[in-house]
Write an enzyme that holds these catalytic residues in place. Structure first.
Site, PDB file in Angstrom:
ATOM      1  N   THR A 198       0.931  -1.354  -0.011  1.00 46.74           N
ATOM      2  CA  THR A 198      -0.058  -0.012   0.091  1.00 46.74           C
ATOM      3  C   THR A 198       1.017   1.194   0.173  1.00 46.74           C
ATOM      4  O   THR A 198       2.143   1.256   0.706  1.00 46.74           O
ATOM      5  CB  THR A 198      -0.785  -0.160   1.048  1.00 46.74           C
ATOM      6  OG1 THR A 198      -1.785  -1.091   1.148  1.00 46.74           O
ATOM      7  CG2 THR A 198      -1.507   1.349   1.597  1.00 46.74           C
ATOM      8  N   ARG A 226     -14.832  -6.274  -0.448  1.00 47.44           N
ATOM      9  CA  ARG A 226     -14.204  -5.960   1.092  1.00 47.44           C
ATOM     10  C   ARG A 226     -13.296  -4.475   0.785  1.00 47.44           C
ATOM     11  O   ARG A 226     -12.820  -4.122  -0.081  1.00 47.44           O
ATOM     12  CB  ARG A 226     -13.022  -6.842   1.353  1.00 47.44           C
ATOM     13  CG  ARG A 226     -12.278  -6.716   2.548  1.00 47.44           C
ATOM     14  CD  ARG A 226     -11.057  -5.996   2.326  1.00 47.44           C
ATOM     15  NE  ARG A 226     -10.080  -6.035   3.626  1.00 47.44           N
ATOM     16  CZ  ARG A 226      -8.893  -5.280   3.593  1.00 47.44           C
ATOM     17  NH1 ARG A 226      -8.461  -4.468   2.535  1.00 47.44           N
ATOM     18  NH2 ARG A 226      -8.224  -5.272   4.856  1.00 47.44           N
ATOM     19  N   VAL A 227     -13.619  -3.809   1.805  1.00 49.18           N
ATOM     20  CA  VAL A 227     -13.030  -2.425   1.986  1.00 49.18           C
ATOM     21  C   VAL A 227     -12.005  -2.324   2.981  1.00 49.18           C
ATOM     22  O   VAL A 227     -12.384  -2.929   4.215  1.00 49.18           O
ATOM     23  CB  VAL A 227     -14.064  -1.255   1.915  1.00 49.18           C
ATOM     24  CG1 VAL A 227     -13.204   0.036   2.006  1.00 49.18           C
ATOM     25  CG2 VAL A 227     -14.811  -1.309   0.548  1.00 49.18           C
ATOM     26  N   GLY A 228     -10.969  -1.896   2.955  1.00 48.84           N
ATOM     27  CA  GLY A 228     -10.029  -2.091   3.966  1.00 48.84           C
ATOM     28  C   GLY A 228     -10.013  -0.607   4.641  1.00 48.84           C
ATOM     29  O   GLY A 228     -10.850   0.208   4.354  1.00 48.84           O
ATOM     30  N   ASP A 229      -8.768  -0.362   5.274  1.00 52.03           N
ATOM     31  CA  ASP A 229      -8.633   0.877   6.011  1.00 52.03           C
ATOM     32  C   ASP A 229      -8.389   2.189   5.371  1.00 52.03           C
ATOM     33  O   ASP A 229      -8.651   3.340   5.603  1.00 52.03           O
ATOM     34  CB  ASP A 229      -7.626   0.667   7.425  1.00 52.03           C
ATOM     35  CG  ASP A 229      -6.332   0.477   6.741  1.00 52.03           C
ATOM     36  OD1 ASP A 229      -6.230  -0.535   5.696  1.00 52.03           O
ATOM     37  OD2 ASP A 229      -5.422   1.008   7.179  1.00 52.03           O
ATOM     38  N   THR A 249      -0.438   1.412   6.665  1.00 51.57           N
ATOM     39  CA  THR A 249      -0.328   0.553   5.997  1.00 51.57           C
ATOM     40  C   THR A 249      -0.167  -0.703   6.960  1.00 51.57           C
ATOM     41  O   THR A 249       0.247  -0.743   8.081  1.00 51.57           O
ATOM     42  CB  THR A 249       1.063   0.576   5.140  1.00 51.57           C
ATOM     43  OG1 THR A 249       0.984  -0.810   4.699  1.00 51.57           O
ATOM     44  CG2 THR A 249       2.191   0.712   5.986  1.00 51.57           C
ATOM     45  N   GLY A 250      -0.959  -1.485   6.715  1.00 53.28           N
ATOM     46  CA  GLY A 250      -1.081  -2.761   7.501  1.00 53.28           C
ATOM     47  C   GLY A 250      -2.556  -3.972   7.271  1.00 53.28           C
ATOM     48  O   GLY A 250      -3.187  -3.594   6.381  1.00 53.28           O
ATOM     49  N   GLY A 252      -5.760  -4.068   7.588  1.00 51.40           N
ATOM     50  CA  GLY A 252      -6.730  -2.916   7.521  1.00 51.40           C
ATOM     51  C   GLY A 252      -8.071  -3.167   8.572  1.00 51.40           C
ATOM     52  O   GLY A 252      -8.445  -2.383   9.147  1.00 51.40           O
TER      53      GLY A 252
HETATM   54  N1  ASP Z   1      -4.047  -1.608   4.763  1.00 45.38           N
HETATM   55  C1  ASP Z   1      -4.274  -2.342   3.474  1.00 45.38           C
HETATM   56  C2  ASP Z   1      -5.570  -2.729   3.523  1.00 45.38           C
HETATM   57  O1  ASP Z   1      -6.016  -3.462   4.524  1.00 45.38           O
HETATM   58  C3  ASP Z   1      -3.169  -3.173   3.063  1.00 45.38           C
HETATM   59  C4  ASP Z   1      -1.801  -2.742   3.234  1.00 45.38           C
HETATM   60  O2  ASP Z   1      -1.501  -1.758   3.930  1.00 45.38           O
HETATM   61  O3  ASP Z   1      -0.956  -3.553   2.678  1.00 45.38           O
HETATM   62  O4  ASP Z   1      -6.392  -2.897   2.606  1.00 45.38           O
END
Ligand code: ASP
Length: 335
Positions: A198, A226-229, A249-250, A252
């Site tokens: 990300t 699916r929607v992340g953070d 990033t991480g 989500g």
């Molecule tokens: N945070 C992102 C998500 O969960 C993924 C990522 O940061 O690599 O969609």
């Protein structure tokens, strides 16, 4: 040599720094901090040539953003132009290079926030917008909404004249192989185990305004829809001139449940923590305690910044107003 405009921008920075200096760190500090994703990024699994590609692209993005600020552009412009560079690179999980969903598509999320007005814009699950960060900015500036998703977001992007591409544009063999290899796994591949990429940027301009932005393809083999953070204001992205600008990033789901970006800002506002203390408390305290992998970039109005992460590595870098790009990939000691 700096031109007149650049000199003016520099003087505003020096003035801001001398008015609001609260730490003993030497000026100039960062005007731009970026990330290209956190995860298990190990030197032992990296070739010199691939490492060089990442370092060069992160440096290029930092120089593009620095030039925007030097030329009197806004922090929003800097964040957007940096993220466009990273979205256009197949190296990162955003735009070209986005990971695949369980059913073999690329669904992208992005958001941007202005620390001055606290206006924000976001798009989720877009599949044809070449640069989702531009669509997020258009939602912020050209609509009365904060977030648009799927078809609606795409129709809006078209109405704003943004570049649309065929789904094929987002195909990269590397991400497709990751998708195929992970099919049949019972859970979404965890970003602690895999590197994801990300992208995000936080910037401070010569007007003293902060901005933050984040763009992603999400997580490999996520369920469709699916929607992340990343597009959730307060979770993956937040900016306020009163505290800081944050991009995350991480994993989500954890970042949404823990309202990570806003939590860092709130710790500064309500508890008086510095940007370093607040972001460390959230990433290496709260999130680590629940095995939630990831990291953030966070920047305050004086150019103090922090890049904590609790994964083995994180693509990251920063730059001062007139300095050289500083880029790091592996452990927290800065190697
Ligand atoms: N945070 C992102 C998500 O969960 C993924 C990522 O940061 O690599 O969609």
């Amino acid at each position: 040599m700096f031109g007149l405009k650049k000199l003016l921008v520099l003087s505003v920075f020096v003035l801001l720094a001398s008015c609001g200096k609260t730490s003993d760190k030497p000026f100039p500090k960062a005007v731009l901090v970026i990330h290209g994703g956190a995860g298990t990024i190990l030197k032992s699994q990296m070739t010199d040539s691939i490492e060089k590609l990442y370092r060069n692209k992160l440096s290029e993005a930092l120089l593009v953003g620095q030039a925007v600020i030097q030329n009197g552009g806004t922090s929003l412009d800097a964040v957007q132009s940096v993220i466009v560079v990273l979205e256009n690179s197949p190296l990162f999980n955003a735009g070209k290079g986005a990971v695949f969903t369980e059913d073999g598509k690329n669904e992208m999320d992005a958001s941007i926030m202005d620390g001055n007005s606290r206006k924000a814009g976001a798009v989720a699950s877009v599949t044809h917008v070449k640069n989702p960060i531009m669509a997020a900015r258009a939602v912020m500036e050209q609509s009365e909404h904060v977030m648009m998703i799927g078809n609606g977001a795409e129709k809006f992007a078209i109405s704003q004249g943004l570049e649309m591409v065929d789904e094929d544009y987002f195909f990269t063999q590397k991400r497709f192989d990751q998708h195929k290899n992970a099919l049949g796994d019972t859970v979404i591949v965890d970003p602690i185990q895999k590197k994801y990429g990300t992208v995000g940027a936080v910037a401070l301009d010569g007007f003293g305004n902060l901005a933050a932005g984040t763009s992603t393809g999400g997580m490999t083999n996520k369920r469709f829809g699916r929607v992340g953070d990343a597009p959730i204001i307060g979770a993956g992205t937040y900016a306020s001139n009163e505290s800081c600008a944050v991009s995350a990033t991480g994993h989500g789901e954890f970042f949404i449940r823990n309202v990570v970006a806003y939590d860092i800002s709130a710790l500064m506002t309500y508890k008086g923590l510095t940007v370093e203390e607040a972001s460390d408390e959230v990433i290496n305290g709260k999130l680590k305690a629940i095995n939630a992998g990831g990291g953030v970039i966070a920047l305050d109005r004086e150019g103090n910044f922090a890049i904590p992460f609790n994964t083995p590595g994180m693509y990251r870098g920063f730059i001062s107003l007139d300095g050289q790009p500083q880029v790091y990939i592996y452990g927290p000691k800065g190697e």
